[in-house]
Design an enzyme around this catalytic site. Structure first.
Site, PDB file in Angstrom:
ATOM      1  N   SER A  57     -11.222   0.049  -0.651  1.00  0.00           N
ATOM      2  CA  SER A  57      -9.943  -0.102   0.057  1.00  0.00           C
ATOM      3  C   SER A  57     -10.159  -0.430   1.525  1.00  0.00           C
ATOM      4  O   SER A  57      -9.365  -1.149   2.137  1.00  0.00           O
ATOM      5  CB  SER A  57      -9.132   1.193  -0.037  1.00  0.00           C
ATOM      6  OG  SER A  57      -8.600   1.366  -1.316  1.00  0.00           O
ATOM      7  N   ASP A  66       0.850  -1.184   0.000  1.00  0.00           N
ATOM      8  CA  ASP A  66       0.000   0.000   0.000  1.00  0.00           C
ATOM      9  C   ASP A  66       0.892   1.243   0.000  1.00  0.00           C
ATOM     10  O   ASP A  66       2.041   1.186  -0.437  1.00  0.00           O
ATOM     11  CB  ASP A  66      -0.885  -0.039   1.261  1.00  0.00           C
ATOM     12  CG  ASP A  66      -2.194   0.714   1.103  1.00  0.00           C
ATOM     13  OD1 ASP A  66      -2.151   1.932   0.893  1.00  0.00           O
ATOM     14  OD2 ASP A  66      -3.255   0.075   1.180  1.00  0.00           O
ATOM     15  N   HIS A 125      -3.376   6.386   3.751  1.00  0.00           N
ATOM     16  CA  HIS A 125      -4.155   5.236   3.281  1.00  0.00           C
ATOM     17  C   HIS A 125      -3.665   3.938   3.914  1.00  0.00           C
ATOM     18  O   HIS A 125      -4.448   3.164   4.477  1.00  0.00           O
ATOM     19  CB  HIS A 125      -4.061   5.174   1.758  1.00  0.00           C
ATOM     20  CG  HIS A 125      -4.993   4.211   1.110  1.00  0.00           C
ATOM     21  ND1 HIS A 125      -4.653   2.908   0.829  1.00  0.00           N
ATOM     22  CD2 HIS A 125      -6.265   4.369   0.674  1.00  0.00           C
ATOM     23  CE1 HIS A 125      -5.675   2.313   0.234  1.00  0.00           C
ATOM     24  NE2 HIS A 125      -6.667   3.168   0.123  1.00  0.00           N
TER      25      HIS A 125
END
Length: 956
Positions: free
Chosen positions: A658, A226, A284
């Site tokens: 996600s 990621d 994220h």
């Protein structure tokens, strides 16, 4: 392999299957399948059958026929009200109590509490089965014994035990004291409202129930490929994987894996060991890691699997990531012991190299379906659309159980769903994040708003923000305004009405121009010079397809327009997509622009001494909002920003597929902690078949389900390939052996699309009698007829064939059952036994074949060069057609070898003729009929035409 089943037991089981289907075929003979048969009736039916009689006579020396034992036990297993406790009944009242030998409650592996019927013979029994007594218990006559499940079942069959049960595990009921737990609706949904959205009770992962069994194992490692992860976050630091083979900060590759000082993972984007880069955001990956494994420490939130370890592997940065980086990260994860990859990214092109890396890793690769609301069956999104067996693609649902509006879906391509909307988790401690700026350039001014006014959630706030922007630009009531609609990419909603309403509300007049498509330039400089102000919005358009949102010509025209005195309002979350380092961004707007990966905040504030001075709260957010900072305060000021945070409040709601991915990856980690010997495919199957059905997912997600952690950790993992879930059916061929005494079932899993037809052909060694079944996607075991959707049960042979068409997409289960005998078999998927007429889509035609349909003939005819080709599975192929005086010779090829040139000539018409037939070895073969261009030599006058009525496949 399966536990021992003596011959009479195997035949009882299959007899029940056959009785069930015989009565299904008749009318009003058996309304509820074999379950409705009385024990006496079933016994009589069994004993009356030739097969059963043969075996009963063979066992006449047994005092209590084992058929009775198995018959009654199987009957009890099939009663749903007794699913938790099963009792073995006998002809007398002295039943041995068998508790949950293969049930769901957690238990110590290979440990059983046993009470023998005869204590004097117990020693002999234990010796014969090589069992070890671990402890004699205080409960009268009970012993704790180490044995396999197979041995436990043998004891039951032999009738030597009075009672036997697993050594169950007990744990305190799970609780959590995390302060933000009530905001984590995905873990426990009591109907609470989240961001004004009322929840639906029990639309959750049943995490609290799952935690009664396990909260994960530190031996299970999930690689989070990621952005970076803030590994110092108080809720994450204890959940981060540590490479024990590496000595920190000594500048040496201690473990020889090719990476220096990779103590907590690796940064493939920056090519260093710093898995968190504050200036690059890394929100994220930090948010995803919190969903996976935030610690239970009384701070903030808790992850779905708080006791596992997460391996941070950064490959996404301000400019995204590359295939090569992702492939290297996958290889690292495999080498360093990860079992699961969390891939909360996607929507990329078909990438064969990435697909190969995923498949070769052998790890479970959990990935996001994507966030564009597409059906990816029609519009693929990779890696979610790869058909690799170890990929699990995930859609997102909201707290009411609905498929999220942004979530991609696909009944054939998306496997399962998980909570993805308004997910509370960890984010890095951060400085303020700029989201809008005011710029002076030459004689003109610019307002750049990265949010997009369409993403202001409150109408009054949207109006206020817009009016402040045009006031800064000096727009007056008589100003000439050009509104540029640049959101015409196919993925963007139509936001033109939003901007028209804002301009109308401000009492302004304007002209509108639309950019044709993502590849086209906007209005040229000469056009814009006719206006005092240009309002240019880009909506959801984000470039891509080897282009950018603002083209080079657009950038040059806008710079010239503003420098000559024009006013520009540029707005949209991806207006600056892929041009971060351009002259337009760096030297004209004077911005440092960092690509946002879900840096979703909820409240923007105004900066002092700017157009937004005094604004304390705008509810405005977008999942791809970027981070802005000024590189020249004399020209550019940030005027709207998201306030930064300390670790005390470093938690945010994010939304997207996600966010759904780590819930599935975490549930997989919980399963692997309980069953470490499972394969990636088996864990994937458990998650899909044990999920929680949601009506809104029917026809949109292959399983039709949302992941359920409790159901997953308590699901029966199966016994190798002897029961559901079995093993994947790969390469369309499977070779193995069975034994009706000791190994009766082989189970294979196959994934089918809705409407897809499965053709199976079974061929067994001479002297065997094996049967073939297909069980539906909700079946739990093959030890029952419940769930059988197709079958073949030919007496005295193992030549079986099944054709089945799936009504719904999902995983189905093939069961090869040893009814009688022992030996090898081959199972092949293809065009099996049956007739395939000339109209069959399975036949491939080349050339100018003409259809003939009259009272006598329904076939295809060829008068010039061409072929008809057909691939089949069986032991004989027959070519059928008609003969007449217009036809000649046809060449027949089997597996590309010319084997015959039969004639289709006849003085008088002959219909329904077998033109050619040939025995072949069992397997997959191809027959090809070719126009030879030759007439029959025995005919004085004939043409060289050929025809085809169809093929017939048999399997002997």
């Amino acid at each position: 392999m399966a536990f021992c089943k003596i011959r009479i037991l195997s035949n009882l089981n299959i007899m029940k299957k056959r009785l069930f289907y015989q009565n299904m075929k008749g009318e009003n003979q058996l309304k509820h399948g074999y379950k409705a048969l009385s024990i006496a009736a079933l016994s009589a039916a069994l004993l009356a059958s030739p097969v059963a009689s043969h075996y009963v006579n063979a066992e006449t020396t047994v005092k209590k026929p084992k058929a009775h034992v198995q018959k009654l036990r199987k009957s009890e297993w099939n009663k749903p009200e007794r699913s938790g406790v099963k009792t073995l009944l006998r002809n007398n009242q002295n039943a041995a109590q068998i508790l949950d030998l293969k049930g769901q409650h957690p238990k110590v592996k290979d440990e059983y509490l046993v009470k023998f019927k005869d204590q004097k013979s117990a020693k002999k029994v234990k010796k014969s089965h090589k069992m070890k007594t671990l402890k004699k218990l205080s409960a009268p006559k009970y012993e704790l014994i180490h044995m396999t499940e197979k041995t436990a079942k043998k004891l039951v069959e032999e009738g030597t035990v009075e009672s036997i049960q697993p050594n169950y595990k007990y744990k305190p009921l799970a609780t959590t004291d995390e302060p933000l737990f009530n905001k984590q609706w995905a873990l426990e949904n009591n109907g609470q409202s989240i961001n004004a959205q009322k929840g639906a009770e029990n639309v959750d992962l049943d995490a609290v129930k799952a935690w009664d069994i396990t909260k994960g194992s530190e031996d299970v490692i999930v690689a989070d490929i990621d952005t970076g992860v803030d590994i110092n976050h108080p809720d994450l630091k204890d959940s981060i994987w540590t490479n024990k083979g590496e000595i920190p900060d000594n500048g040496t590759d201690d473990d020889g894996n090719g990476y220096i000082d990779d103590v907590h993972g690796w940064d493939f984007y920056n090519r260093d060991n710093t898995v968190y880069d504050k200036k690059q955001g890394d929100d994220h990956g930090t948010h995803v890691t919190g969903i996976l494994a935030a610690s239970e420490n009384g701070k903030g939130v808790v992850g779905i699997a708080p006791r596992i370890k997460v391996m941070p592997l950064k490959f996404l940065g301000p400019q995204g990531g590359t295939s090569a980086m992702a492939i290297d990260a996958i290889a690292y994860a495999k080498k360093m012991g990860a079992r699961i990859i969390n891939a909360s990214w996607g929507s990329g092109p078909n990438d064969p190299a990435l697909k190969t890396a995923i498949e070769n890793s052998g790890m479970l690769f959990v990935t996001a379906a994507g966030n564009y609301g597409w059906n990816i069956d029609d519009k693929p999104s990779y890696p979610a659309s790869f058909d690799s067996p170890n990929i699990l693609s995930v859609a997102a649902v909201d707290n009411s159980g609905k498929l999220a509006s942004y979530s991609n879906y696909g009944a054939n391509s998306v496997d399962i769903a998980a909570p993805g909307t308004d997910i509370m988790s960890t984010v890095p401690a951060s400085a303020d994040i700029g989201v809008a700026a005011e710029i002076t350039a030459g004689k003109g001014k610019v307002i750049f708003n990265d949010l997009g006014f369409e993403n202001f959630k409150v109408a009054a706030e949207r109006k206020d923000a817009f009016n402040r922007a045009i006031d800064y630009l000096g727009v007056k009531s008589d100003s000439k305004i050009l509104l540029v609609e640049d959101d015409n990419e196919f993925m963007s909603p139509d936001f033109l009405p939003v901007y028209k309403a804002l301009l109308d509300g401000a009492g302004l007049t304007y002209d509108t121009v639309s950019v044709d498509d993502v590849w086209s330039d906007g209005p040229n400089l000469d056009k814009m010079k006719n206006y005092d102000a240009v309002i240019w919005f880009t909506g959801e358009e984000n470039g891509g397809f080897n282009t950018t949102t603002l083209k080079e010509a657009d950038q040059q025209n806008l710079m010239a327009y503003v420098k000559e005195g024009g006013s520009l309002l540029l707005t949209g979350p991806d207006s600056l997509d892929e041009i971060n380092d351009s002259e337009f961004v760096k030297s004209f707007l004077h911005l440092d622009h960092q690509w946002g990966w879900g840096m979703i905040k909820s409240t923007a504030k105004g900066k002092k001494d700017t157009a937004y001075d005094g604004v304390t709260s705008y509810s405005a957010y977008h999942r791809w909002v970027d981070a802005l900072s000024s590189n020249d305060p004399s020209h550019t000021k940030i005027d709207l920003y998201y306030p930064g945070n300390t670790y005390a409040n470093a938690y945010e709601y994010y939304s997207g597929t996600s966010m759904a991915v780590p819930y599935v990856a975490g549930a997989a980690a919980l399963v692997w902690g309980e069953h470490p010997d499972l394969t990636a495919e088996q864990v994937s199957d458990i998650l899909q078949r044990s999920g929680k059905p949601l009506a809104d997912l029917d026809g949109k997600v292959k399983s039709g389900k949302m992941v359920d952690a409790y159901n997953a950790v308590t699901a029966d993992p199966g016994d190798g390939n002897n029961d559901i879930p079995g093993i994947p059916f790969k390469n369309d061929r499977f070779d193995d052996s069975l034994d009706s005494d000791n190994d009766t079932d082989d189970v294979l899993k196959v994934d089918l699309k809705a409407g897809e037809t499965l053709n199976l052909a079974l061929h067994g060694e001479k002297g065997t009698d094996y049967d073939l079944y297909v069980f539906d996607r909700d079946a739990k075991t093959v030890d029952t007829s419940s769930g059988i959707t197709a079958y073949s049960e030919n007496e005295g042979t193992s030549a079986e064939a099944v054709t089945f068409t799936a009504k719904e997409a999902g995983s189905y289960y093939i069961d090869v059952y040893a009814y009688d005998g022992a030996g090898d078999y081959t199972l092949i998927r293809g065009n099996g036994p049956g007739s395939y007429d000339d109209k069959s889509e399975k036949i491939t035609y080349k050339g100018d074949w003409q259809s003939i349909d009259d009272d006598n003939v329904h076939a295809k005819k060829l008068e010039s060069s061409g072929t008809a080709e057909f691939t089949f599975v069986g032991t004989n192929i027959a070519y059928k057609s008609y003969k007449d005086n217009t036809q000649g010779l046809a060449n027949v090829y089997i597996d590309n070898k010319l084997v015959a040139a039969p004639s289709l000539y006849s003085k008088t018409p002959q219909y329904d003729q077998v033109i050619f037939s040939k025995d072949v070895s069992f397997g997959v073969h191809t027959v090809r009929i070719e126009w030879a261009g030759k007439r029959d030599p025995e005919a004085r006058r004939s043409h060289a035409d050929i025809s085809l009525d169809g093929f017939v496949v048999t399997n002997q």
